[in-house]
Design an enzyme around this catalytic site. Structure first.
Site, short mmCIF file in Angstrom:
data_model
loop_
_atom_site.label_atom_id
_atom_site.label_comp_id
_atom_site.label_asym_id
_atom_site.label_seq_id
_atom_site.Cartn_x
_atom_site.Cartn_y
_atom_site.Cartn_z
N GLU A 197 57.36 65.51 1.80
CA GLU A 197 57.24 66.93 2.18
C GLU A 197 56.78 67.11 3.63
OE1 GLU A 197 55.70 68.39 -2.24
OE2 GLU A 197 54.25 68.08 -0.65
N PRO A 198 57.54 66.61 4.58
CA PRO A 198 57.11 66.77 5.97
C PRO A 198 57.29 68.21 6.44
CG PRO A 198 59.30 65.82 5.92
CD PRO A 198 58.86 65.94 4.48
N GLY A 199 56.35 68.71 7.19
CA GLY A 199 56.47 70.05 7.77
C GLY A 199 56.35 69.95 9.28
N ARG A 200 55.11 69.78 9.72
CA ARG A 200 54.81 69.72 11.15
C ARG A 200 55.68 68.69 11.88
NH1 ARG A 200 49.75 71.07 13.11
NH2 ARG A 200 48.94 70.82 11.01
N ARG A 239 46.77 79.08 15.91
CA ARG A 239 46.23 77.70 15.84
C ARG A 239 45.07 77.43 16.79
NH1 ARG A 239 48.25 73.30 16.56
NH2 ARG A 239 47.46 72.33 14.69
N TYR A 249 42.00 76.50 14.50
CA TYR A 249 41.75 75.06 14.38
C TYR A 249 41.24 74.42 15.67
CZ TYR A 249 45.24 75.64 10.60
OH TYR A 249 45.96 76.04 9.51
N CYS A 290 40.81 92.25 20.60
CA CYS A 290 39.38 92.52 20.72
C CYS A 290 38.57 91.59 19.82
CB CYS A 290 39.11 93.98 20.39
SG CYS A 290 40.04 95.04 21.47
N TYR A 307 53.46 76.04 12.13
CA TYR A 307 52.27 76.87 11.91
C TYR A 307 52.04 77.82 13.09
CZ TYR A 307 51.89 73.33 8.36
OH TYR A 307 52.20 72.48 7.32
C1 LIG Z 1 51.29 72.00 4.06
C2 LIG Z 1 51.83 71.07 3.07
C3 LIG Z 1 52.76 70.09 3.46
C4 LIG Z 1 53.21 69.89 4.88
O1 LIG Z 1 52.20 69.40 5.70
P1 LIG Z 1 52.53 68.94 7.19
O2 LIG Z 1 51.25 68.46 7.72
O3 LIG Z 1 53.05 70.12 7.91
O4 LIG Z 1 53.55 67.85 7.10
C5 LIG Z 1 53.29 69.27 2.47
N1 LIG Z 1 52.92 69.40 1.18
C6 LIG Z 1 52.03 70.33 0.77
C7 LIG Z 1 51.68 70.42 -0.66
C8 LIG Z 1 51.46 71.18 1.71
O5 LIG Z 1 50.57 72.09 1.30
#
Ligand SMILES: *Cc1c(COP(=O)(O)O)cnc(C)c1O
Length: 423
Positions: A278-281, A317, A321, A347, A376
């Site tokens: 499940e890659p996102g970033r 971000r 963070y 503000c 993000y």
């Molecule tokens: C946010 C999330 C991801 C993706 O995380 P990245 O750091 O963006 O790769 C994958 N799986 C789950 C369950 C998440 O909550």
């Protein structure tokens, strides 16, 4: 110095380009603040993972909470990506871009009945379940719908990943996942959930993790758990190792997809389950930039401030963070850089993009870019201070298009009304 490693954003004759298009030409039409995504980089980064893991042909579910722009999703679906969703809204967007439901994994600690019904009806691959009450609820709803649905338990491996506190998810001090003891008990009594196939194990330990050690620790812990289950006759068909791969923002040297695969794949040898990722970033982070226009500079005798037309509502971000995003000019000039705080118009004292940063001395009205803003970024924006959400643009080669219109004032007051008793 400009040292961003992503080749889709680079200078030619002191002008920043996204692929074959001048960033200045885009913002002239699209306005600021504005997110710009490189189609090429998105595809390349997705393929890096796909190729690195091709020996086991995983289901790669792009984590759409990182970026749920429809054009971005379509780009990835066209590449064969599945999607990792966390809400009913994300499910609907996934279906809008015709994602294959059999490549959709659904995680979230708080799925509602309506969301569960819609996901079952859509025929998703599996639910990543985060508690026993949720499991009972999905079973109850599946029974009502006369369906049998696939479930992975998101286990909490109880490890501390070295990342920012707010994106660390794999310890028992956090709300995520099911502790191993409870998870084991569920697997051993899976027969009592008549409308579920409880045949998967899921982990996701956090985000922006740049080294492989924490991933390996979590994967090894999960595999030991799976082995114990197998001795008790429990079969696991899916192992979902989550996302979390870190990217370059400042001076990180994150592991490559290849290096990650070289460490992970040997651990999976001889296993019969299907791998899910499940890659996102990693896929979209470096593929996007955020463009803002400089409004003013001011100097209060103690500090200099550069004030820009974007706020924390547009790009959260840095304030949420303490994230570092490189800030570069759209047009380079010869003026001496200045050291200042780069701040927005909101503000709030937290509305800061950079502290004591050496940035190009842009003139009022000139454009600045925050790099690596593809993950993000827009998805976390809000209407705080009654500010419309920014526009989003996608570039592919010499082509570009606005793929999300800037909000109008009408968008902001849609659904609002003044009741009769105030009139
Ligand atoms: C946010 C999330 C991801 C993706 O995380 P990245 O750091 O963006 O790769 C994958 N799986 C789950 C369950 C998440 O909550």
């Amino acid at each position: 110095m400009y040292r961003h490693p992503i080749h889709s954003f680079k200078y030619k004759n002191n002008e920043l380009f996204c692929e074959g298009v001048k960033v200045s030409a885009i913002v002239k039409k699209a306005g600021t603040p504005c997110y710009i995504y490189s189609h090429t980089t998105i595809v390349e980064h997705f393929r890096k993972i796909k190729h690195a893991f091709k020996a086991v042909d995983p289901v790669i579910c792009f984590s759409m909470k990182a970026n749920s722009n429809l054009a971005v999703l379509k780009t990835l679906v066209n590449e064969g990506a599945g999607l990792d969703i966390v809400s009913g809204g994300e499910l609907k967007k996934a279906l809008l871009v015709k994602a294959n439901p059999q490549k959709i994994a659904y995680a979230s600690v708080g799925k509602t009945d309506e969301e569960i019904v819609e996901a079952i009806r859509a025929g998703i691959l599996l639910f990543n379940v985060e508690s026993k009450p949720e499991l009972l609820n999905i079973n109850r709803i599946a029974l009502r719908l006369k369906k049998k649905v696939q479930v992975a338990l998101r286990i909490n491996p109880d490890i501390e990943a070295p990342t920012h506190e707010k994106i660390n998810t794999g310890s028992l001090k956090k709300k995520f996942g099911i502790d191993l003891k409870t998870a084991r008990e569920i697997f051993l009594n899976a027969g009592q959930y008549k409308n579920l196939f409880i045949n998967g194990v899921h982990i996701h330990i956090g985000s922006q993790i740049t080294k492989s050690a924490p991933f390996l620790e979590a994967i090894e812990k999960a595999l030991a758990f799976i082995d114990e289950l197998s001795m008790d006759g429990v079969r696991i068909d899916f192992f979902d190792i989550g996302g979390g791969l870190g990217i370059f923002y400042k001076d990180e040297t994150p592991q490559t997809a290849k290096a990650y695969a070289a460490k992970v794949l040997p651990l999976l040898k001889g296993r019969n389950f299907r791998l899910i990722m499940e890659p996102g970033r990693f896929v979209v982070g470096n593929a996007g930039i955020f463009v803002t226009r400089k409004l003013y500079t001011k100097d209060n005798g103690v500090k200099k401030f550069m004030i820009v037309d974007a706020g924390m509502n547009d790009f959260l971000r840095p304030s949420l963070y303490d994230a570092y995003h490189e800030i570069v000019p759209v047009k380079k000039n010869k003026a001496k850089p200045i050291v200042c705080d780069v701040v927005g118009p909101i503000c709030e004292s937290g509305d800061v993009f950079a502290h004591d940063r050496k940035v190009a001395a842009a003139k009022d009205g000139e454009y600045l870019v925050m790099m690596s803003a593809g993950a993000y970024g827009y998805v976390m924006s809000s209407n705080y201070n009654v500010r419309p959400r920014a526009a989003e643009v996608m570039v592919k080669g010499k082509n570009w298009a606005i793929v999300q219109k800037r909000e109008s004032f009408n968008d902001l007051v849609r659904g609002a009304s003044i009741p009769g008793f105030l009139k």
